[in-house]
Write a protein that holds these residues in place. Structure first.
Motif, PDB file in Angstrom:
ATOM      1  N   TRP A 153       0.841  -1.201   0.000  1.00 25.89           N
ATOM      2  CA  TRP A 153       0.000   0.000   0.000  1.00 25.89           C
ATOM      3  C   TRP A 153       0.877   1.252   0.000  1.00 25.89           C
ATOM      4  N   SER A 154       0.654   2.127  -0.972  1.00 30.22           N
ATOM      5  CA  SER A 154       1.363   3.408  -0.988  1.00 30.22           C
ATOM      6  C   SER A 154       0.348   4.509  -1.270  1.00 30.22           C
ATOM      7  N   MET A 155      -0.054   5.208  -0.211  1.00 30.31           N
ATOM      8  CA  MET A 155      -1.063   6.265  -0.322  1.00 30.31           C
ATOM      9  C   MET A 155      -0.383   7.629  -0.286  1.00 30.31           C
ATOM     10  N   GLU A 156      -0.230   8.242  -1.451  1.00 34.69           N
ATOM     11  CA  GLU A 156       0.363   9.576  -1.566  1.00 34.69           C
ATOM     12  C   GLU A 156       1.775   9.660  -0.974  1.00 34.69           C
ATOM     13  N   SER A 157       2.608   8.707  -1.381  1.00 32.56           N
ATOM     14  CA  SER A 157       4.032   8.819  -1.048  1.00 32.56           C
ATOM     15  C   SER A 157       4.898   8.782  -2.310  1.00 32.56           C
ATOM     16  N   GLY A 158       4.346   8.250  -3.401  1.00 38.46           N
ATOM     17  CA  GLY A 158       5.116   8.116  -4.643  1.00 38.46           C
ATOM     18  C   GLY A 158       5.660   9.432  -5.167  1.00 38.46           C
ATOM     19  N   GLU A 159       4.918  10.525  -4.906  1.00 39.24           N
ATOM     20  CA  GLU A 159       5.365  11.834  -5.409  1.00 39.24           C
ATOM     21  C   GLU A 159       6.673  12.290  -4.772  1.00 39.24           C
ATOM     22  N   HIS A 160       7.033  11.700  -3.618  1.00 37.16           N
ATOM     23  CA  HIS A 160       8.283  12.067  -2.942  1.00 37.16           C
ATOM     24  C   HIS A 160       9.484  11.249  -3.439  1.00 37.16           C
ATOM     25  N   MET A 161       9.249  10.267  -4.299  1.00 37.41           N
ATOM     26  CA  MET A 161      10.320   9.331  -4.670  1.00 37.41           C
ATOM     27  C   MET A 161      11.156   9.857  -5.838  1.00 37.41           C
ATOM     28  N   PRO A 162      12.473  10.032  -5.627  1.00 37.31           N
ATOM     29  CA  PRO A 162      13.307  10.569  -6.704  1.00 37.31           C
ATOM     30  C   PRO A 162      13.569   9.562  -7.824  1.00 37.31           C
ATOM     31  N   ASP A 163      13.468   8.262  -7.512  1.00 33.99           N
ATOM     32  CA  ASP A 163      13.735   7.226  -8.516  1.00 33.99           C
ATOM     33  C   ASP A 163      12.482   6.348  -8.591  1.00 33.99           C
ATOM     34  N   LYS A 164      11.622   6.631  -9.565  1.00 32.78           N
ATOM     35  CA  LYS A 164      10.324   5.939  -9.643  1.00 32.78           C
ATOM     36  C   LYS A 164      10.496   4.448  -9.965  1.00 32.78           C
ATOM     37  N   LEU A 165      11.509   4.111 -10.778  1.00 32.90           N
ATOM     38  CA  LEU A 165      11.736   2.694 -11.089  1.00 32.90           C
ATOM     39  C   LEU A 165      12.156   1.934  -9.826  1.00 32.90           C
ATOM     40  N   LYS A 166      13.062   2.531  -9.057  1.00 34.93           N
ATOM     41  CA  LYS A 166      13.495   1.895  -7.803  1.00 34.93           C
ATOM     42  C   LYS A 166      12.307   1.759  -6.844  1.00 34.93           C
ATOM     43  N   PHE A 167      11.473   2.783  -6.820  1.00 31.71           N
ATOM     44  CA  PHE A 167      10.300   2.780  -5.951  1.00 31.71           C
ATOM     45  C   PHE A 167       9.376   1.604  -6.276  1.00 31.71           C
ATOM     46  N   VAL A 168       8.959   1.498  -7.551  1.00 32.12           N
ATOM     47  CA  VAL A 168       8.028   0.405  -7.890  1.00 32.12           C
ATOM     48  C   VAL A 168       8.716  -0.955  -7.835  1.00 32.12           C
ATOM     49  N   SER A 169      10.023  -0.995  -8.098  1.00 31.26           N
ATOM     50  CA  SER A 169      10.767  -2.260  -7.984  1.00 31.26           C
ATOM     51  C   SER A 169      10.762  -2.769  -6.542  1.00 31.26           C
ATOM     52  N   GLU A 170      10.912  -1.848  -5.586  1.00 30.78           N
ATOM     53  CA  GLU A 170      10.871  -2.227  -4.171  1.00 30.78           C
ATOM     54  C   GLU A 170       9.470  -2.674  -3.752  1.00 30.78           C
ATOM     55  N   LEU A 171       8.438  -1.971  -4.257  1.00 25.67           N
ATOM     56  CA  LEU A 171       7.066  -2.399  -3.970  1.00 25.67           C
ATOM     57  C   LEU A 171       6.858  -3.827  -4.469  1.00 25.67           C
ATOM     58  N   ALA A 172       7.352  -4.101  -5.674  1.00 27.51           N
ATOM     59  CA  ALA A 172       7.196  -5.441  -6.258  1.00 27.51           C
ATOM     60  C   ALA A 172       8.043  -6.475  -5.509  1.00 27.51           C
ATOM     61  N   ARG A 173       9.235  -6.083  -5.088  1.00 26.39           N
ATOM     62  CA  ARG A 173      10.129  -7.028  -4.395  1.00 26.39           C
ATOM     63  C   ARG A 173       9.525  -7.540  -3.098  1.00 26.39           C
ATOM     64  N   VAL A 174       8.942  -6.623  -2.303  1.00 24.98           N
ATOM     65  CA  VAL A 174       8.417  -7.048  -0.994  1.00 24.98           C
ATOM     66  C   VAL A 174       7.030  -7.688  -1.102  1.00 24.98           C
ATOM     67  N   ALA A 175       6.430  -7.624  -2.296  1.00 30.36           N
ATOM     68  CA  ALA A 175       5.113  -8.245  -2.506  1.00 30.36           C
ATOM     69  C   ALA A 175       5.265  -9.756  -2.642  1.00 30.36           C
ATOM     70  N   ALA A 176       4.357 -10.480  -1.987  1.00 29.47           N
ATOM     71  CA  ALA A 176       4.324 -11.939  -2.128  1.00 29.47           C
ATOM     72  C   ALA A 176       3.753 -12.304  -3.499  1.00 29.47           C
ATOM     73  N   PRO A 177       4.027 -13.510  -4.003  1.00 25.04           N
ATOM     74  CA  PRO A 177       3.381 -13.937  -5.252  1.00 25.04           C
ATOM     75  C   PRO A 177       1.856 -13.831  -5.129  1.00 25.04           C
ATOM     76  N   GLY A 178       1.229 -13.204  -6.122  1.00 24.39           N
ATOM     77  CA  GLY A 178      -0.217 -13.017  -6.090  1.00 24.39           C
ATOM     78  C   GLY A 178      -0.677 -11.788  -5.321  1.00 24.39           C
ATOM     79  N   ALA A 179       0.252 -11.064  -4.707  1.00 22.21           N
ATOM     80  CA  ALA A 179      -0.103  -9.895  -3.888  1.00 22.21           C
ATOM     81  C   ALA A 179      -0.605  -8.737  -4.749  1.00 22.21           C
ATOM     82  N   THR A 180      -1.438  -7.911  -4.139  1.00 25.30           N
ATOM     83  CA  THR A 180      -1.932  -6.689  -4.789  1.00 25.30           C
ATOM     84  C   THR A 180      -1.041  -5.511  -4.389  1.00 25.30           C
TER      85      THR A 180
END
Length: 302
Positions: A153-180
């Motif tokens: 869950w990321s509610m209004e924090s993405g706008e603070h991220m200087p590296d958007k690819l790193k940001f979404v990569s980390e969201l995906a990394r910590v997500a379990a298989p099948g996670a939303t």
């Protein structure tokens, strides 16, 4: 040699940005809670609704519910999320709400020590100390193992991220298989096929907002979708909710100009005052369609 210097300069810039974000929220979170409560994000409203001041806190709860609905997060006891990360958790409003709703364990991270401490205190006061925990951590380098969470869950924090690819990569990394994965964030408008950048007058509005709210360069909703596609994430969906958040900034300005708001601002410090001064630019940005309030959701492959 020059490449090494460039990397160091970039790292220094990111450290300064992180420091600015932490100090901004250390300074301003208490005022926000005092006036607006524990949810440090926009409310979701019916378009063209007449909104009373008392409606705003319920609109913030509705924002959480609408995001869950849009992402098709199941309520079914057998399928509902059991472990959640709240990336950029503020004072933990979403974390506590989600923990209660799903009976889930929730971990919140923020750059602000003041926020983390207050979030934990509120959790204890609400009898949720065994369900939620908060810590100071960087969203671009999360302190969690791979595949830990079944709702990210990321509610209004993405706008603070200087590296958007790193940001979404980390969201995906910590997500379990099948996670939303749910990202609700400020974006700039999508560019048309024949545009390479925003118009200079649009850039000018965004740059003024960036310097006061400690934001790096903005990106578009389409940029986020491309990043998620590049990571092979599934069921990618996006929507523009700008019309549903329209009453929010005028209400924030109204509360800032109340006696309680003005006295709180004067006590808080220059960073918070500077943030308050660019609030009208947020309204201008929305009205001119350069700023978009976007939700982007996806699922990690099983």
């Amino acid at each position: 040699m020059s490449t090494a210097v460039a990397v160091t300069a970039d790292e220094h810039q990111q450290q300064q940005l992180k420091k600015g974000i932490a100090e901004f929220y250390d300074e301003s979170s208490g005022i926000w809670e005092n006036i607006w409560g524990e949810h440090m994000h926009h409310g979701f409203y019916d378009t063209d609704a007449v909104v009373e001041l008392s409606d705003h806190r319920s609109a913030q709860i509705r924002m959480v519910e609408e995001a869950l609905l849009f992402a098709s997060v199941p309520d079914d006891p057998a399928k509902k999320p059991r472990s959640i990360v709240d990336v950029g958790c503020g004072i933990g409003g979403s974390s506590r709400y989600l923990a209660r709703k799903y009976g889930a364990e929730c971990h919140g991270i923020t750059l602000s020590p003041v926020q983390a401490e207050r979030a934990q205190a509120l959790a204890a006061a609400q009898g949720l100390a065994d369900k939620v925990s908060f810590q100071v951590a960087d969203a671009l380098n999360q302190p969690f193992p791979d595949g830990k969470f079944d709702l990210v869950w990321s509610m209004e924090s993405g706008e603070h991220m200087p590296d958007k690819l790193k940001f979404v990569s980390e969201l995906a990394r910590v997500a379990a298989p099948g996670a939303t994965i749910i990202i609700v964030t400020w974006c700039h408008r999508d560019l048309s096929p024949n545009e390479e950048s925003l118009r200079p007058e649009e850039e000018k509005i965004l740059n003024k907002i960036c310097s006061s709210f400690y934001l790096p360069a903005w990106c578009s909703t389409a940029d986020y979708v491309k990043l998620l596609e590049s990571l092979s994430l599934q069921d990618i969906k996006a929507a523009d909710w700008s019309g549903n958040v329209a009453p929010f900034w005028p209400a924030v300005i109204k509360t800032a100009l109340s006696w309680k708001g003005i006295t709180s601002l004067l006590r808080s410090g220059w960073k918070t005052i500077r943030g308050a001064m660019v609030m009208p630019l947020m309204i201008e940005g929305f009205k001119k369609d350069v700023i978009k309030f976007s939700i982007i959701t996806c699922r990690k492959p099983e």
